[in-house]
Design an enzyme around this catalytic site. Structure first.
Site: not given
Length: 909
Positions: A344, A648, A652
Site C-alpha cells: 500500500d 489493512d 484485503d
C-alpha cells in the site's frame, strides 16, 4: 450479566443484572438497563465497571506444566535410540558409558526445556503486541482502547473489518452485516438491525445482537455492551480460546523427518558394522557393541531440530524488535525467499500524517498553511493574498462539509495532536478547525440522522443531517466519482453550471504534484427525507470544491526501497489513489526510474495474458480495488515468485491469505486483515518490511549454517569409527569419548549459530528460491569435503602420536582434542557461507561464538588434565608442543575450507 455479581451491582449506576433476553427488549430499554446513554460512559464509570466485572478477557487456557514440558523433551526417536543404547551399555557392564549417555540426554533435555520455555514466552509477548482494539464512546468522544478494557455499558462503534470484542445490543445499524460462523456455523454473514426479536429466538436469529468474536464484514453501527469476558456467548461455549503457536515450521518438520531418516540409516549401518566387527575383525561382543553405540551417537544429529527451532525463535524476536510481528512462525523462513513486495502507499510508504495543502473552489486555488494535525494555519488565495474563511461562503461551506461528512476526531496529547479514526478524515477535521469551525457546535447544529459508509466500489461517503428541520446531505470521495454526481458548482455569486473539464484538470494537477485529491459536495433534500438511499446522491449534487492532501514519503522507506531493489526484490505499489499522485510518490520513493503505471480500469478490461503482463511489468497500480490485489497476487505467483503483500481492510483478507506472506497494518489495519495475515507491522512502515525480509534471509542463512556445521562434524566422527573397523585399526577415539564430544560441542558450539547477525551481503544477492531443497548440491559437497578433512586430521594426529610411541590413551586424547579443535575452526569458517572474503573478520566472532568457544576450551582442558575426568574418559595430559600441533591441524582445516570456498563460490553468491 453474571448473577454471582449481583451483590456488587447495587449502586444506582450499576447495570440491571436481572435481564437475560437482551434481544427481546428495544434498544432504548437496553441502554437504560445498562445505565448508559447514547454518548457512552464516562471514564470514571468505565473504570468502576472494569473493577467490578474485570477485564474483557476469556478464561485463560491451562498451560502445560513444567514437569510435562520437561518430559516431552524425551519424546523423540533420536532420544529413544540413545536411551536404549544407554540401557544396553549398562546391562553389559559399561556403567560409566551408560552414565555418560544419560548425561548427554539430560543435558539436551534441559537445554531444550529452557529454550522452548523462552521461545514460547517470547511468542506470547509478541502476540500481545497485536491484541485487538475497539472504538467506544467515552464522555461523548470516540476513543480507541484495548479490547480488554471494554466495560459493560460502553457504547461501541462497529465498522467493516472489526472483530466484535464483547456482546452488544445493537442501537443503530447501517448496512451492517456480521459473520457469525464462529458461533452459528452459518457461512453467510447475518444482516443486523436494532429491532427486538422474540425472547425464544435462536442465537442465529437475534438480528439486534452482535456477539464477541464475530467479524463485521460490511456497513457500520453502534451497540451497547451487555456482557464481557466469560459472560459472553463465546465465553459460555468456550469456542475460541487462544493458544501459543507451536514452534514448528515446514522447514523444521522437514529437518525432523530428515533426522529420523538418518537415524534409520545409521541403525542399519550400525548393524552391518557390528556384524563386520564381530565376524570379520573378531571383536569381542561387548567391545563391538560399544563401538556401534559410539557410531550411532556420533552420526545421529540429535540436537539439530532443537537448534533449528531456536534459530527460528531468535529470528522471530529480532523481527519483533524491528516492529515486524510474526503471527505464524513459517513466515520467518518464507520472508527470506520473498522476491516481490506489493505494498500500500498511504501510511506504509508514506508518513500517514495527512495535511490538507490545497483547496480548489470555483474562484481558484487556495493554499492552506500548517503542519501535521495541529489545527493551526491560514489560507492564501492563489498563494498570495491571505483570506478569511468565514468571509468566503464557499470555503466556509466546504470546510463545514469536511467536518460533518467525517467519522474521525482530533485530540491533543501533550504537545502532539492525534487522530481517532482515519488519518485522512483527521486532516479534514484539522482543516475545518483552521477555518474557524467548532466541532461540538457544528455537530449539535447539524445532527446526523443517517449515512452511507464509504464503499471502495463507489469511492464516496455520504452523511445526512438536519439543520432547522431541513435535511441536507454531504458527500466526499474520489473526484471521478463525486464529479459525476454533480450538476453544478457553488460560487460566491450562487450556484453555476459545473465545468467538469476545468475541475478534472485541477484534480490532475494536484495529483501530479503528489497530493491525494478528494471532491466535496452537498445537496438539500425534500423536508420529509429521514433515510438516506444511494439514489439520493446519484445525481443533483452541488460541488463545493476539491481538497488536496499531502502525505510525504517516509525517508526510511526511500532507503528501504533502494535496499530491496539491490537485493533483487521488486517493489510494487498498489493504491486506491489517483494515477498521477501514485506515480509522483513512486518517483520520490525510487521504485523505478520511469515507473510503469496501470489503473484499476486498465486491469478490469485486460485479457488474462495482458493482465499477467501488467502484473509483471507495472510498478504502480492506481485506483486499484481489493479484488485487483487478489488477481495480481495470483498472476505474480504463476512464475514462482514469492509474494509479500500489505493490506489493512476487511476486503484485503483474501489477498493477504493468498500471498506467501500477508502483512497487515498494526496501527490502522482492521482485525480481519490482521487475522488473515502472517505478519503485522506495529508501525505500518515499509522500512519494517525490508527489515523483516533482511531478518528472514538471516534466519535462512543461519539455518544453513547450523546444518552445514552439524552434519560434517557428525560425519567426521562416524567415518572415523567406520574406517577404523573396516581396516581393523585401533579406534582413535572411544565410544565414551565421542559421547563427550557431542555433549560439549553440539550445545556450546552448534547453538551459537542461531544468534549469528546478518551477513553484510545478505541484501545484495537474489532471494533464496522457495523450493530449494534442504541440502543443496553445494552444501552436500561441503559436508563430504569437511567430513573427509576431519577424518584425515583425526587419524593423522593419532598416527603421529603412536609413531612416537606415546601411550594409546594419550594418542586418543590428542585425537579427541583434534576433532574438537577442527570443529571450532570450522565454526569460524561456516559463519560466512557466501564466500571467503569476510571469513577472517569472522574469526573475531560474536559474543555468542566467543562464549561458546570459551566453554568448549575450558571443558577440553578439564577433559585432558582434570583427574576425575581422566578417570572417566581414560584420558592423559598432553604437552604444550603437542597442543600447538593440534591447534595447527585446526588452522590447516580452516585454510583448506577457505580455499574450497573460493573455488566453489568465487563470486560470493
Amino acid at each position: 450479566m453474571a448473577s454471582a455479581e449481583s451483590s456488587a451491582l447495587q449502586r444506582d449506576d450499576a447495570p440491571d443484572a436481572s435481564i437475560q433476553n437482551w434481544h427481546a427488549i428495544d434498544a432504548g430499554a437496553a441502554l437504560a438497563a445498562m445505565r448508559s446513554r447514547a454518548e457512552g460512559l464516562t471514564e470514571d464509570e468505565a473504570s468502576r465497571r472494569l473493577a467490578t466485572f474485570g477485564f474483557n478477557r476469556l478464561p485463560a487456557k491451562a498451560e502445560r506444566g513444567a514437569l510435562l514440558r520437561f518430559a516431552l523433551q524425551f519424546h523423540n526417536l533420536l532420544i529413544y535410540v540413545l536411551l536404549a543404547a544407554g540401557v544396553l551399555a549398562g546391562a553389559i557392564g559399561h556403567v560409566t558409558d551408560a552414565m555418560v549417555i544419560v548425561a548427554v540426554v539430560l543435558i539436551n533435555a534441559v537445554i531444550g526445556f529452557v529454550q522452548e520455555g523462552k521461545a514460547e514466552k517470547a511468542l506470547e509477548a509478541i502476540h500481545k503486541m497485536i491484541e485487538p482494539h475497539a472504538s467506544v464512546l467515552r464522555d461523548g468522544r470516540r476513543v480507541t482502547i484495548a479490547a480488554d478494557h471494554v466495560a459493560p455499558g460502553d457504547v461501541m462503534v462497529l465498522e467493516a473489518g472489526d472483530r466484535v470484542p464483547a456482546d452488544l445490543r445493537i442501537l443503530r445499524a447501517r448496512n451492517l452485516r456480521i459473520d457469525e460462523a464462529i458461533l452459528t456455523g452459518e457461512s453467510v454473514p447475518a444482516e443486523k438491525n436494532d429491532i427486538a426479536v422474540a425472547a425464544d429466538a435462536s442465537l442465529g436469529d437475534r438480528q439486534c445482537m452482535a456477539f464477541s468474536g464475530t467479524l463485521v464484514t460490511e456497513g457500520e453501527g453502534t451497540g451497547v455492551v451487555i456482557a464481557t469476558g466469560g459472560a459472553t456467548e463465546l465465553g459460555r461455549i468456550s469456542a475460541m480460546i487462544g493458544a501459543v503457536e507451536k514452534l514448528a515450521t515446514p522447514l523444521v518438520r522437514q529437518m525432523d523427518q530428515f533426522a529420523r531418516q538418518v537415524t534409520f540409516v545409521v541403525l542399519a549401518v550400525s548393524v552391518l558394522v557390528f556384524a563386520y566387527a564381530v565376524f570379520v575383525q573378531a571383536y569381542r561382543l561387548d567391545e563391538a557393541f560399544m563401538i556401534v553405540i559410539g557410531l550411532a551417537v556420533s552420526a545421529i544429529p540429535e540436537g539439530l531440530p532443537a537448534v533449528m527451532t531456536i534459530t527460528l525463535a531468535v529470528g522471530l524476536q529480532r523481527m519483533a524488535r524491528r516492529n515486524a510481528i510474526i503471527r505464524r512462525l513459517p513466515a520467518v523462513e518464507t520472508l527470506g525467499s520473498v522476491s516481490v513486495i506489493c505494498s500500500d502507499k498511504t501510511g506504509t510508504l508514506t508518513r500517514n500524517e495527512m495535511t490538507v495543502r490545497t483547496v480548489v473552489a470555483a474562484r481558484g486555488r487556495i493554499e492552506v498553511d500548517g503542519v501535521g494535525y495541529e489545527p493551526k494555519g491560514g489560507f492564501r488565495l492563489d498563494g498570495t493574498g491571505v483570506i478569511d474563511p468565514a468571509a468566503d461562503a464557499v470555503l466556509e461551506q466546504l470546510t463545514l462539509a469536511a467536518l460533518l461528512c467525517n467519522n474521525a476526531g482530533l485530540r491533543q496529547v501533550g504537545a502532539d495532536w492525534v487522530v481517532d479514526g482515519d488519518p485522512m478524515e483527521g486532516a479534514l477535521v484539522a482543516l475545518a478547525v483552521k477555518a474557524g469551525h467548532d466541532r461540538a457546535a457544528a455537530v449539535a447544529a447539524f445532527s446526523r440522522i443517517d449515512d452511507l459508509p464509504f464503499d471502495p466500489r463507489h469511492r464516496f461517503m455520504a452523511t445526512l443531517h438536519l439543520c432547522d428541520g431541513q435535511p441536507v446531505v454531504y458527500v466526499k470521495g474520489a473526484p471521478e466519482s463525486v464529479l459525476a454526481m454533480c450538476g453544478d458548482v457553488a460560487t460566491l455569486d450562487g450556484v453555476r453550471p459545473l465545468d467538469r473539464d476545468w475541475f478534472d484538470r485541477q484534480s490532475d494537477a494536484l495529483a501530479a504534484s503528489g497530493q491525494r485529491v478528494l471532491a466535496i459536495a452537498r445537496r438539500r433534500l425534500p423536508g420529509d427525507v429521514r433515510d438516506l438511499a444511494p439514489a439520493d446522491v446519484a445525481q443533483g449534487l452541488t460541488l463545493l470544491g476539491l481538497v488536496g492532501l499531502n502525505d510525504p514519503p517516509r525517508p526510511e522507506a526511500i532507503d528501504a526501497v533502494a535496499e530491496c531493489r539491490a537485493a533483487g526484490i521488486r517493489v510494487k505499489m498498489i493504491t486506491g489513489d489517483h494515477a498521477a499522485t501514485a506515480r509522483a510518490i513512486a518517483l520520490q520513493l525510487g521504485l523505478a526510474d520511469d515507473p510503469i503505471t496501470v489503473t484499476g480500469r486498465d486491469l478490469d478490461v485486460a485479457e488474462d495474458d495482458l493482465f499477467r503482463r501488467y502484473a509483471r511489468e507495472a510498478v504502480v497500480f492506481a485506483r486499484a480495488s481489493p479484488e485487483h490485489k487478489l488477481r495480481l497476487i495470483e498472476a505474480l505467483q504463476e512464475d514462482g515468485s514469492v509474494i509479500a503483500m500489505t493490506g489493512d481492510g476487511v476486503n484485503d483478507a483474501p489477498a493477504l491469505k493468498r500471498a506467501d506472506v500477508g502483512i497487515a497494518m498494526g496501527a490502522n489495519g482492521t482485525e480481519a486483515a490482521k487475522e488473515a495475515s502472517e505478519m503485522v507491522l506495529a508501525d505500518d512502515n515499509f522500512a519494517s518490511i525490508a527489515a523483516a525480509v533482511r531478518e528472514g534471509r538471516t534466519v535462512n542463512d543461519n539455518l544453513t549454517k547450523v546444518i552445514g556445521w552439524t552434519l560434517p562434524t557428525n560425519g567426521g566422527e562416524s567415518l572415523t569409527i567406520i574406517l577404523a573397523i573396516a581396516f581393523g585399526l585401533t579406534l582413535p577415539v572411544t565410544a565414551i569419548q565421542i559421547l563427550w564430544i557431542n555433549m560439549v560441542t553440539a550445545v556450546a558450539l552448534g547453538l551459537t549459530l542461531a544468534f549469528e547477525p546478518t551477513e553484510p551481503n545478505a541484501m545484495r544477492r537474489p532471494a533464496r528460491p522457495a523450493k530449494q531443497p534442504l541440502l543443496s548440491a553445494l552444501l552436500l559437497w561441503r559436508i563430504v569435503f569437511v567430513s573427509v578433512l576431519m577424518v584425515a586430521g583425526t587419524f593423522g594426529i593419532y598416527a603421529w602420536a603412536t609413531t612416537r610411541e606415546l601411550p594409546v590413551e594419550t594418542a586418543r586424547t590428542m585425537a579427541v582434542n583434534a576433532l574438537v579443535v577442527m570443529e571450532i575452526f570450522y565454526l569460524f569458517s561456516i559463519r560466512y557461507i557466501r564466500g571467503p572474503s569476510l571469513t577472517w573478520r569472522g574469526v573475531v566472532g560474536t559474543p555468542a561464538v566467543l562464549i561458546g568457544v570459551a566453554i568448549v576450551v575450558i571443558a577440553q582442558l578439564a577433559f585432558t588434565y582434570a583427574p576425575p575426568l581422566q578417570k572417566v574418559f581414560d584420558t592423559r595430559a598432553v604437552s604444550l608442543a603437542d597442543g600447538l600441533v593440534i591447534v595447527a591441524v585446526g588452522v590447516v582445516l580452516l585454510v583448506l575450507v577457505e580455499i574450497e570456498k573460493r573455488w566453489s563460490t568465487p563470486d560470493g553468491a
